[in-house]
Write a protein that holds these residues in place. Structure first.
Motif, PDB file in Angstrom:
ATOM      1  N   UNK A  89     119.749  72.146 -34.866  1.00 31.73           N
ATOM      2  CA  UNK A  89     120.371  72.418 -33.572  1.00 31.73           C
ATOM      3  C   UNK A  89     119.901  71.578 -32.341  1.00 31.73           C
ATOM      4  N   UNK A  90     118.624  71.039 -32.309  1.00 31.44           N
ATOM      5  CA  UNK A  90     118.124  70.127 -31.582  1.00 31.44           C
ATOM      6  C   UNK A  90     118.806  68.698 -31.533  1.00 31.44           C
ATOM      7  N   UNK A  91     119.042  68.498 -33.078  1.00 30.92           N
ATOM      8  CA  UNK A  91     119.768  66.974 -33.090  1.00 30.92           C
ATOM      9  C   UNK A  91     120.894  66.767 -32.850  1.00 30.92           C
ATOM     10  N   UNK A  92     121.826  68.138 -33.084  1.00 29.92           N
ATOM     11  CA  UNK A  92     123.094  67.913 -32.499  1.00 29.92           C
ATOM     12  C   UNK A  92     123.381  68.049 -31.036  1.00 29.92           C
ATOM     13  N   UNK A  93     122.415  68.795 -30.449  1.00 30.05           N
ATOM     14  CA  UNK A  93     122.479  68.646 -28.944  1.00 30.05           C
ATOM     15  C   UNK A  93     121.996  67.447 -28.104  1.00 30.05           C
ATOM     16  N   UNK A  94     121.163  66.871 -29.058  1.00 28.01           N
ATOM     17  CA  UNK A  94     120.813  65.589 -28.524  1.00 28.01           C
ATOM     18  C   UNK A  94     121.869  64.641 -28.519  1.00 28.01           C
ATOM     19  N   UNK A  95     122.571  64.473 -29.831  1.00 31.82           N
ATOM     20  CA  UNK A  95     123.765  63.605 -29.927  1.00 31.82           C
ATOM     21  C   UNK A  95     125.007  63.943 -28.814  1.00 31.82           C
ATOM     22  N   UNK A  96     124.932  65.393 -28.383  1.00 33.61           N
ATOM     23  CA  UNK A  96     125.842  65.563 -27.351  1.00 33.61           C
ATOM     24  C   UNK A  96     125.513  65.156 -26.116  1.00 33.61           C
ATOM     25  N   UNK A  97     124.431  65.016 -25.703  1.00 32.68           N
ATOM     26  CA  UNK A  97     123.910  64.498 -24.528  1.00 32.68           C
ATOM     27  C   UNK A  97     123.882  62.882 -24.355  1.00 32.68           C
ATOM     28  N   UNK A  98     123.558  62.389 -25.430  1.00 31.55           N
ATOM     29  CA  UNK A  98     123.725  61.101 -25.521  1.00 31.55           C
ATOM     30  C   UNK A  98     124.997  60.423 -25.428  1.00 31.55           C
ATOM     31  N   UNK A  99     125.939  61.415 -25.875  1.00 28.67           N
ATOM     32  CA  UNK A  99     127.384  60.951 -26.018  1.00 28.67           C
ATOM     33  C   UNK A  99     128.395  61.314 -24.712  1.00 28.67           C
ATOM     34  N   UNK A 100     127.767  62.208 -24.109  1.00 29.68           N
ATOM     35  CA  UNK A 100     128.330  62.814 -22.994  1.00 29.68           C
ATOM     36  C   UNK A 100     129.548  63.889 -23.540  1.00 29.68           C
ATOM     37  N   UNK A 101     129.423  64.218 -24.687  1.00 32.00           N
ATOM     38  CA  UNK A 101     130.538  65.219 -25.256  1.00 32.00           C
ATOM     39  C   UNK A 101     130.027  66.661 -25.019  1.00 32.00           C
ATOM     40  N   UNK A 102     131.000  67.440 -25.047  1.00 33.90           N
ATOM     41  CA  UNK A 102     130.802  69.138 -24.683  1.00 33.90           C
ATOM     42  C   UNK A 102     130.784  69.803 -25.934  1.00 33.90           C
ATOM     43  N   UNK A 103     131.121  69.346 -27.035  1.00 35.33           N
ATOM     44  CA  UNK A 103     131.306  70.325 -28.133  1.00 35.33           C
ATOM     45  C   UNK A 103     131.005  69.812 -29.224  1.00 35.33           C
TER      46      UNK A 103
END
Length: 125
Positions: A89-103
């Protein structure tokens, strides 16, 4: 297309792949099949998309890769593990933050019921 509409298409494609292949294969096999299914829908999908880390004004290519990136809006992280854990979950959340994606969708294909292996992860931005 909004994120929830894209997520529905992704879920349906994942369900189709899971019904055809079942659990127990490598992540790379599921990734290729998901890529194929999403391409058939004529939506934009990229696999193994590089994701740089930007710190202040420095852009670092540190090897982050998004498994599947759909319509430049939704990140799919594919797993084939016994159970999803907090690190996934942390890995995906990091990717979302780095890419400025919501979902993002964290999909574990190593489950008996496909729906039990799918987690929605939302970036509060």
């Amino acid at each position: 297309m909004i994120e929830n509409e894209i997520a529905k298409l992704i879920f349906d494609a994942g369900l189709k792949v899971h019904k055809a292949l079942g659990p127990g294969l490598l992540e790379s096999a599921y990734e290729e099949c998901m890529f194929y299914e999403l391409k058939k829908l004529a939506i934009k999908v990229e696999k193994q998309k590089a994701l740089p880390l930007i710190y202040e004004e420095v852009k670092l290519d540190v090897g982050y890769r998004i498994d599947l990136f759909v319509e430049n809006k939704v990140i799919i992280e594919i797993k084939s593990v016994e159970a999803l854990n907090d690190l996934h979950l942390a890995q995906l959340l990091t990717y979302l933050k780095l890419s400025n994606c919501k979902l993002g969708l964290l999909i574990n294909f190593n489950t008996v019921l496909f729906k039990n292996g799918v987690r929605r992860v939302v970036n509060g931005l």
